[in-house]
Each structure stands twice: as C-alpha cells, then as structure tokens.
Design a protein around this motif. Structure first.
Motif, short mmCIF file in Angstrom:
data_model
loop_
_atom_site.label_atom_id
_atom_site.label_comp_id
_atom_site.label_asym_id
_atom_site.label_seq_id
_atom_site.Cartn_x
_atom_site.Cartn_y
_atom_site.Cartn_z
N TYR A 52 -32.22 -32.51 -5.88
CA TYR A 52 -31.92 -33.76 -6.32
C TYR A 52 -30.37 -34.21 -6.12
CZ TYR A 52 -31.16 -37.63 -9.61
OH TYR A 52 -30.90 -38.65 -10.13
N THR A 102 -28.05 -37.96 -6.53
CA THR A 102 -27.91 -39.50 -6.94
C THR A 102 -26.82 -40.07 -5.96
OG1 THR A 102 -27.44 -40.92 -8.62
CG2 THR A 102 -26.26 -39.14 -8.87
N ASP A 131 -31.64 -42.44 -5.35
CA ASP A 131 -31.73 -41.21 -5.61
C ASP A 131 -32.69 -40.46 -4.59
OD1 ASP A 131 -30.50 -41.55 -8.08
OD2 ASP A 131 -32.23 -41.47 -9.36
N ASN A 185 -32.31 -45.50 -8.50
CA ASN A 185 -32.16 -44.76 -9.85
C ASN A 185 -32.48 -45.47 -10.86
OD1 ASN A 185 -30.05 -44.30 -12.35
ND2 ASN A 185 -29.96 -42.23 -11.02
N PRO A 186 -33.37 -44.98 -12.22
CA PRO A 186 -33.42 -43.50 -12.04
C PRO A 186 -34.93 -42.75 -11.62
CG PRO A 186 -33.99 -44.51 -14.41
CD PRO A 186 -33.62 -45.64 -13.11
N THR A 201 -35.28 -39.21 -10.89
CA THR A 201 -34.55 -38.44 -11.66
C THR A 201 -35.43 -37.28 -12.54
OG1 THR A 201 -33.05 -40.06 -12.28
CG2 THR A 201 -32.75 -37.94 -13.84
#
Length: 278
Positions: free
Chosen positions: A214, A216, A224, A247-248, A251
């Motif tokens: 992952y 960002t 992201d 984003n997000p 996440t």
C-alpha cells in the motif's frame, strides 16, 4: 414410398448426457470428491485417511480408487499402501495449465475489481526495464490517474514496483535497483543510495509478510495505490494487479474489505495458473 410411422420418435441427441439419471451424476460427483481430497493433501494418503476426509466408507472409496489406479489418475505405493495422484492426473493438470491465459484471467479479475470498488487499476508484468503496465482500466466514474499501457513504473517509488521487488530473485533485484539509480532521478528527500536500498529492503520484508503493498501519494498527492502479486505453478511472480484511487479510498485501515477483495482476486488467478499458496 415406404410407410412412415404415425408418431415418429424424436431422434435422441448424441454426445449429451441424460439429465434423468441422477445416480450416474451422483456417482461421478462422489468419485471426484475423492480426487479433490487427494489434490488438497500435500502427500500420499492411506485409504482410511481418504475415506475419513470424504466422509464415506472405506469400501466405497476403495472401489473408486481401484478405477482411478486403472485409469492412471491414482497410483499406490506397494510398500506403504498409500495412494497418490498418478501420471494421468499430472497430464490433465499440465494440459489445463497450458490452456490458461494468465493475462486474460488477470484482466478479468481487474475489471471486476474496478467495477466493484470504483477505482482505476492496471496489470503489470516484469519487462526488460522493470514493472511494465500491460493492461489499464479506468473506473466507471471519473478516472483518477490515467496510466498508459507500456509505461515502466518506478521500482522503488511505486507500490507496484516495491511489490515486484519483494519477490524478484536477488540478482534481478540488484540489477533493477542499479538500473533505476542510473535512469531515474532521486525524489527530493529520499536520501542516499544506501538509505534508499535500506528503505526498499524494509518495505519488501513488510510486503512479503502481509502479501500486498500500500502506498499513499502514488503518482501524485492525494492518490493511493494497493498492489498484490500473482504467481505461477513454480512459485514465481508473473503479474501484479494494482488499484489506484483518491485517498482514503484504498487505505487498509479504513477499507479492509478492499484488501480482501484484491487478495481474493490475485489468489484466484494464481491458483488458476497452478500456484500452491499457503
């Protein structure tokens, strides 16, 4: 002219199984259960073990095994008496693998993810210059980041690149890192080459532990990326699927279900390609 019957019978279609014979269908399904148990088990099994796993008596399972041995689907060790998959099972598996188009399977899963998650996404392969975009699909609504097919992504500066770095052989990884040092300018504040190598090593260790990467700020601020690998039957990483969203949207802490969907998709393609996953 020859006399014709007043109510001629309809010709029976050939080559099509009769659906009015549930006994035959049930018998076939039961026999396949035996093979499924043996496929899922990593080593030869005794008759009683197979019967217990299938949930049937040893006598009925034994009859299936006798037929499978005669067909070459199963073999029996004369010393231990245990059963294992036979040469015909291997031939069937290899024939099925040769018919699988990994790119098509990965693209199909990517399309499903893009639609369900509402994110952009791409499939990458390892090219001569690094992780290369093979297929790109935009989300149904506004595209977040358009990525051109054929683009080579940064090894150290992208979620996709770090995923590839986590599973490359050491000699290939060392060469790829050196190539990136020589062809891509270092991002501001990224540190020395030694520091960047150390950061990459830490990132790849984390990726291998959790099975995905992952990031960002992917490609631009506020974006992201989530990436997971696809393996072949030799355990070699051959593709990666990456999702990209604002984003997000991706996440892991906020959207664990997205991670689960991505991993389910890459696992599905890997298994289609013959990979054995823990």
């Amino acid at each position: 002219m020859e006399d014709q019957p007043s109510n001629p019978a309809k010709p029976r279609s050939r080559g099509r199984p009769k659906t009015a014979n549930p006994r035959g269908i049930q018998s076939t399904a039961s026999s396949l259960d035996v093979l499924k148990v043996m496929v899922a088990h990593s080593e030869p099994m005794h008759l009683r073990e197979i019967a217990a796993a299938v949930g049937r008596g040893t006598s009925s399972v034994y009859r299936y095994l006798v037929s499978f041995v005669e067909a070459g689907l199963v073999k029996q060790d004369e010393g231990s008496g245990r059963y294992d998959l036979g040469p015909m099972a291997l031939k069937l598996g290899l024939a099925a693998l040769r018919r699988i188009d990994g790119v098509a399977a990965a693209t199909e899963e990517l399309a499903r993810l893009v639609k369900n998650i509402d994110a952009d996404g791409h499939v990458t392969v390892w090219g001569s210059n690094g992780p290369t975009v093979l297929r790109w699909l935009g989300r149904p609504s506004d595209v977040v980041v358009r990525v051109q097919e054929g683009w080579v992504l940064s090894l150290m500066g992208s979620s996709t690149g770090r995923t590839w770095a986590a599973y490359l052989p050491k000699d290939m990884l060392d060469a790829a890192v050196q190539h990136e040092f020589e062809t891509r300018p270092a991002p501001a504040g990224s540190g020395t080459r030694t520091e960047r190598k150390k950061a990459l090593a830490q990132a790849t260790e984390h990726i291998r532990a959790q099975g995905y990467s992952y990031a960002t700020g992917e490609l631009r601020n506020g974006v992201d990326a989530l990436c997971a690998p696809i393996f072949n039957r030799h355990g070699t990483m051959v593709y990666a699927i990456t999702l990209v969203s604002q984003n997000p949207g991706l996440t892991p802490q906020h959207h664990p279900e997205v991670v689960e969907q991505l991993l389910a998709s890459t696992r599905s393609v890997s298994e289609q390609m013959g990979a054995t996953l823990a």
